[in-house]
Structure formats: structure tokens, C-alpha cells
Design a protein around this motif. Sequence first.
Motif, PDB file in Angstrom:
ATOM      1  N   ASP A  89       0.807  -1.240   0.094  1.00 56.88           N
ATOM      2  CA  ASP A  89      -0.040   0.128  -0.135  1.00 56.88           C
ATOM      3  C   ASP A  89       0.943   1.402   0.054  1.00 56.88           C
ATOM      4  OD1 ASP A  89       0.925  -0.258   2.509  1.00 56.88           O
ATOM      5  OD2 ASP A  89      -0.927  -0.134   3.610  1.00 56.88           O
ATOM      6  N   HIS A  90       0.238   2.330   0.568  1.00 56.19           N
ATOM      7  CA  HIS A  90       0.921   3.466   0.329  1.00 56.19           C
ATOM      8  C   HIS A  90       2.145   3.851   1.405  1.00 56.19           C
ATOM      9  CE1 HIS A  90      -2.258   4.246   3.159  1.00 56.19           C
ATOM     10  NE2 HIS A  90      -1.719   5.533   3.735  1.00 56.19           N
ATOM     11  N   LEU A  91       2.021   2.817   2.361  1.00 53.28           N
ATOM     12  CA  LEU A  91       2.971   2.834   3.504  1.00 53.28           C
ATOM     13  C   LEU A  91       3.961   1.755   3.363  1.00 53.28           C
ATOM     14  CD1 LEU A  91       0.812   4.061   6.451  1.00 53.28           C
ATOM     15  CD2 LEU A  91       2.249   5.490   5.086  1.00 53.28           C
ATOM     16  N   GLY A  92       3.851   0.893   2.155  1.00 53.42           N
ATOM     17  CA  GLY A  92       4.902  -0.050   2.024  1.00 53.42           C
ATOM     18  C   GLY A  92       4.307  -1.240   2.817  1.00 53.42           C
ATOM     19  N   ARG A  93       2.997  -1.488   3.495  1.00 52.45           N
ATOM     20  CA  ARG A  93       2.624  -2.729   3.886  1.00 52.45           C
ATOM     21  C   ARG A  93       2.168  -3.524   3.074  1.00 52.45           C
ATOM     22  NH1 ARG A  93      -1.055   0.687   7.940  1.00 52.45           N
ATOM     23  NH2 ARG A  93      -1.824   1.445   6.106  1.00 52.45           N
ATOM     24  N   ASP A  94       2.260  -4.928   3.418  1.00 50.75           N
ATOM     25  CA  ASP A  94       1.845  -6.056   2.778  1.00 50.75           C
ATOM     26  C   ASP A  94       0.404  -6.198   2.648  1.00 50.75           C
ATOM     27  OD1 ASP A  94       3.076  -8.476   1.220  1.00 50.75           O
ATOM     28  OD2 ASP A  94       1.536  -9.156   2.342  1.00 50.75           O
ATOM     29  N   GLU A 239     -19.504  -2.643  10.042  1.00 52.18           N
ATOM     30  CA  GLU A 239     -18.223  -2.416  10.548  1.00 52.18           C
ATOM     31  C   GLU A 239     -17.497  -1.801   9.219  1.00 52.18           C
ATOM     32  OE1 GLU A 239     -14.187  -2.777  10.549  1.00 52.18           O
ATOM     33  OE2 GLU A 239     -15.199  -4.293   9.605  1.00 52.18           O
ATOM     34  N   ALA A 240     -17.627  -2.321   8.006  1.00 52.71           N
ATOM     35  CA  ALA A 240     -16.661  -1.925   6.729  1.00 52.71           C
ATOM     36  C   ALA A 240     -17.064  -0.509   6.693  1.00 52.71           C
ATOM     37  CB  ALA A 240     -16.806  -2.752   5.528  1.00 52.71           C
ATOM     38  N   SER A 241     -18.401  -0.237   6.780  1.00 48.76           N
ATOM     39  CA  SER A 241     -18.852   1.183   6.261  1.00 48.76           C
ATOM     40  C   SER A 241     -18.264   2.273   7.247  1.00 48.76           C
ATOM     41  CB  SER A 241     -20.309   1.178   6.258  1.00 48.76           C
ATOM     42  OG  SER A 241     -20.823   0.244   5.503  1.00 48.76           O
ATOM     43  N   LEU A 242     -18.374   1.640   8.728  1.00 51.16           N
ATOM     44  CA  LEU A 242     -17.914   2.900   9.590  1.00 51.16           C
ATOM     45  C   LEU A 242     -16.453   2.653   9.419  1.00 51.16           C
ATOM     46  CD1 LEU A 242     -19.760   1.356  12.834  1.00 51.16           C
ATOM     47  CD2 LEU A 242     -20.376   3.661  11.716  1.00 51.16           C
ATOM     48  N   SER A 243     -15.777   1.998   9.304  1.00 53.07           N
ATOM     49  CA  SER A 243     -14.276   1.802   9.090  1.00 53.07           C
ATOM     50  C   SER A 243     -14.008   2.715   7.984  1.00 53.07           C
ATOM     51  CB  SER A 243     -13.632   0.369   9.034  1.00 53.07           C
ATOM     52  OG  SER A 243     -13.850  -0.303  10.015  1.00 53.07           O
ATOM     53  N   PHE A 244     -14.706   2.832   6.647  1.00 54.12           N
ATOM     54  CA  PHE A 244     -14.610   3.530   5.594  1.00 54.12           C
ATOM     55  C   PHE A 244     -14.464   5.087   6.073  1.00 54.12           C
ATOM     56  CE2 PHE A 244     -15.964   5.371   1.720  1.00 54.12           C
ATOM     57  CZ  PHE A 244     -15.005   5.110   0.615  1.00 54.12           C
ATOM     58  N   LEU A 245     -15.760   5.159   6.878  1.00 52.63           N
ATOM     59  CA  LEU A 245     -15.756   6.406   7.118  1.00 52.63           C
ATOM     60  C   LEU A 245     -14.775   7.050   8.274  1.00 52.63           C
ATOM     61  CD1 LEU A 245     -19.822   6.568   7.328  1.00 52.63           C
ATOM     62  CD2 LEU A 245     -18.257   7.616   5.316  1.00 52.63           C
ATOM     63  N   GLY A 246     -13.925   6.121   8.795  1.00 57.02           N
ATOM     64  CA  GLY A 246     -13.087   6.550   9.761  1.00 57.02           C
ATOM     65  C   GLY A 246     -13.556   6.261  11.372  1.00 57.02           C
ATOM     66  N   LEU A 247     -14.701   5.828  11.474  1.00 53.16           N
ATOM     67  CA  LEU A 247     -15.267   5.670  12.690  1.00 53.16           C
ATOM     68  C   LEU A 247     -15.319   4.102  13.116  1.00 53.16           C
ATOM     69  CD1 LEU A 247     -18.044   8.378  12.430  1.00 53.16           C
ATOM     70  CD2 LEU A 247     -15.930   8.754  13.658  1.00 53.16           C
ATOM     71  N   GLY A 248     -14.764   3.465  12.543  1.00 45.11           N
ATOM     72  CA  GLY A 248     -14.820   2.052  13.023  1.00 45.11           C
ATOM     73  C   GLY A 248     -13.546   1.563  13.702  1.00 45.11           C
ATOM     74  N   VAL A 249     -13.144   0.581  13.220  1.00 39.41           N
ATOM     75  CA  VAL A 249     -11.555  -0.129  13.781  1.00 39.41           C
ATOM     76  C   VAL A 249     -10.594   0.904  13.522  1.00 39.41           C
ATOM     77  CG1 VAL A 249     -10.071  -1.835  13.634  1.00 39.41           C
ATOM     78  CG2 VAL A 249     -12.352  -2.264  13.463  1.00 39.41           C
ATOM     79  N   GLY A 257     -12.804  -2.353   5.431  1.00 44.10           N
ATOM     80  CA  GLY A 257     -13.276  -0.919   5.137  1.00 44.10           C
ATOM     81  C   GLY A 257     -12.189  -0.032   5.200  1.00 44.10           C
ATOM     82  N   LEU A 258     -11.405  -0.187   6.232  1.00 48.82           N
ATOM     83  CA  LEU A 258     -10.164   0.729   6.380  1.00 48.82           C
ATOM     84  C   LEU A 258      -9.111   0.757   5.226  1.00 48.82           C
ATOM     85  CD1 LEU A 258      -8.936   2.876   8.013  1.00 48.82           C
ATOM     86  CD2 LEU A 258      -7.692   1.071   9.260  1.00 48.82           C
ATOM     87  N   MET A 259      -9.041  -0.359   4.592  1.00 51.98           N
ATOM     88  CA  MET A 259      -8.209  -0.745   3.459  1.00 51.98           C
ATOM     89  C   MET A 259      -8.749  -0.201   2.382  1.00 51.98           C
ATOM     90  SD  MET A 259      -6.818  -4.655   3.943  1.00 51.98           S
ATOM     91  CE  MET A 259      -5.716  -4.609   2.758  1.00 51.98           C
ATOM     92  N   ILE A 260     -10.037  -0.060   2.258  1.00 50.79           N
ATOM     93  CA  ILE A 260     -10.665   0.393   0.885  1.00 50.79           C
ATOM     94  C   ILE A 260     -10.542   1.788   1.073  1.00 50.79           C
ATOM     95  CG2 ILE A 260     -12.987   0.727  -0.305  1.00 50.79           C
ATOM     96  CD1 ILE A 260     -13.774  -2.131   0.685  1.00 50.79           C
ATOM     97  N   ALA A 261     -10.726   2.459   2.344  1.00 56.01           N
ATOM     98  CA  ALA A 261     -10.698   3.807   2.458  1.00 56.01           C
ATOM     99  C   ALA A 261      -9.369   4.388   2.367  1.00 56.01           C
ATOM    100  CB  ALA A 261     -11.096   4.372   4.015  1.00 56.01           C
ATOM    101  N   GLU A 262      -8.211   3.740   2.736  1.00 58.43           N
ATOM    102  CA  GLU A 262      -6.911   4.082   2.363  1.00 58.43           C
ATOM    103  C   GLU A 262      -6.661   4.002   1.020  1.00 58.43           C
ATOM    104  OE1 GLU A 262      -4.880   2.893   6.795  1.00 58.43           O
ATOM    105  OE2 GLU A 262      -4.912   1.732   5.081  1.00 58.43           O
TER     106      GLU A 262
END
Length: 302
Positions: A89-94, A239-249, A257-262
Motif C-alpha cells: 500500500d501507500h506505506l509499504g505494508r504488505d 463495520e466496513a462502512s464505519l471503518s470506511f468513514l473513519g469511525l470503525g476499527v 473497510g479501512l483498507m478500501i478507504a486508504e
Amino acid sequence: MNVMTITTMAPTTPTTPATPSTLAPRRFTGIAAMLLRRSFLVLLAGVVLASLVGPWLIHADPYTQNLLQRMQEPVWSADGSWVHVFGTDHLGRDVLARLLYGVRVSALIGVSVALMGGAIGTTLGVLAGYFGGNVDRAISFLITARLSLPIILVALAVVSMFGTSLFIVVMVLGLLLWERYALVSRTMAASLRNAEFVTASRIQGCSHWQIMWHDILPNLFTNLLIVGTIDAALAITLEASLSFLGLGVPPPMPSLGLMIAEGKDNILFQPSLVVIPSVVLFLLVLCVNRCGEYLRARQAKD
């Protein structure tokens, strides 16, 4: 002079009985549907098994950042390599390591929310269906009040007030997803409270709690398990929706969801950062829903 009119009837064609050849397409359709349901079960088991065993099989750490290896392409691209199968990803994480841990987090949230909501909803539903009267009216009011609340808006409000964490996400979704259990268990408990085996338990001197625990609850297990698959899939999606909006995990914990947002910021340069977690999320939710349909089909057959 009498005129005799002769009416002729059209010859009727005899109906041919159904032969095995005419029944073959329907039988083939049933076999194909059964194989399709079982394939979803196998796929779900494979995804969950990969999330459990995969982190010990690969050597990449989902939290380790390496800016020198950022934005690497997947292995099927021209510049891809087997060192990072799904790229970085953009930070070099697998990406593969984060996917495996993200599926584990999603599965944990889905199971936890289903168990928590099941405990709340089943308790209220059995009490309402068994006792009836004022108890039923009070619990029916609670169910109606819960159905009037939009889940995603309430979850957004609560999470924004108390902060983001895995525990808060599970608690919020578990306290919101219980009405299906209550409706199903209330209906079935009301139909079972006058059954013969329940009457026999009353004659033997069993208390209300013993009857509800030993006689009514075991008969609700299959239906509640089907509801659990529906709520688990819904919890994973929320949970994926909340993480996509930055309010989940909270980051850097892996979440689909966070991976999709990033990855959405780099979708024009590396679409795989959005496509891969989206496909995994879609398959996970689809397989959980199909497992519920498989259980419903088995229950209808029995």
C-alpha cells in the motif's frame, strides 16, 4: 320434418405421463443449487481458515512500514513479484498480510455481534412469547422502538461521541442488532408455550425458567442460527462502512473497510488497493448469507 343436428367434438389428445427425461431439468437444477450452496460453504471455510492460519504461513507483518517498497504492483502485473503477492500500500505494508488480519477482524466482529445480539433478542423474545400479556406488550414496544432507529446513524453518533475502538464497535452493533432474534423467538415461544411437552413439564412441577431453558430454547436453535448468519453478514458490512468513514476499527489495525478507504486516494494509480479488499469483503458477506440460505433449505427439507 325433424332436422337432426350432429355435433362433432374435437378429438382430445391424451396427456402423456411425466417421464424421467422431462423431470431431468428440474432435478438437475436442484442438484446444481445444492452444489452451489456447498461451494459457498467451502469458500467461507477456506477464507476463515486462511485468516486463522495464513499469518503463520507468510512472513510479512501487516503493521511494518517500508516506504522504499511502497505502491508495489500485485504479482500478476508486469512489475509484480512473489515477495508481495498482492502488492504493497501507500506505506509499504504488505496487502496480503493486511487482508488476512482484516478478515480475522471482520469475522471476530461478525461472530461477537451475532452472539451479543442473539443473547439480548432471544431473552426478550422468549419472555414475551412465553408469558404474553403485559410482558409481551412491553417487549413489543421495545422492539418497535428499536425498529424505528436507523442503525448506521445511531452507530455513527455513538462512535463519534465515545471514540473508535474494536470494543466500542462490537458493543454498539451488538446493542442494535437484536430485533430479528426477538421477533423469531417471540413467535416460536408463543406457539410452543401450550405444546404437550411443555404442559407435561408444568405437570411435573418444573418452573418457568426450567421450561424456557430446557423445553423452548432447544427448539429455537436452528431458526436462531439462521438469523445469526444474517446479522453476522450485516455486522461485517456495517463495520466496513464505519471503518470506511473513519469511525470503525482504528488504524493501523487492519480492516477491510479501512483498507478500501486508504486505497481510494490511489485508485487511479493502483486500483488493486481498492479492488482486492472490496472483492474479499463481497465474498465474505456473500458466503455468510449463502450459508444462511443453506441452513434454511436444510430446515425446510427436514
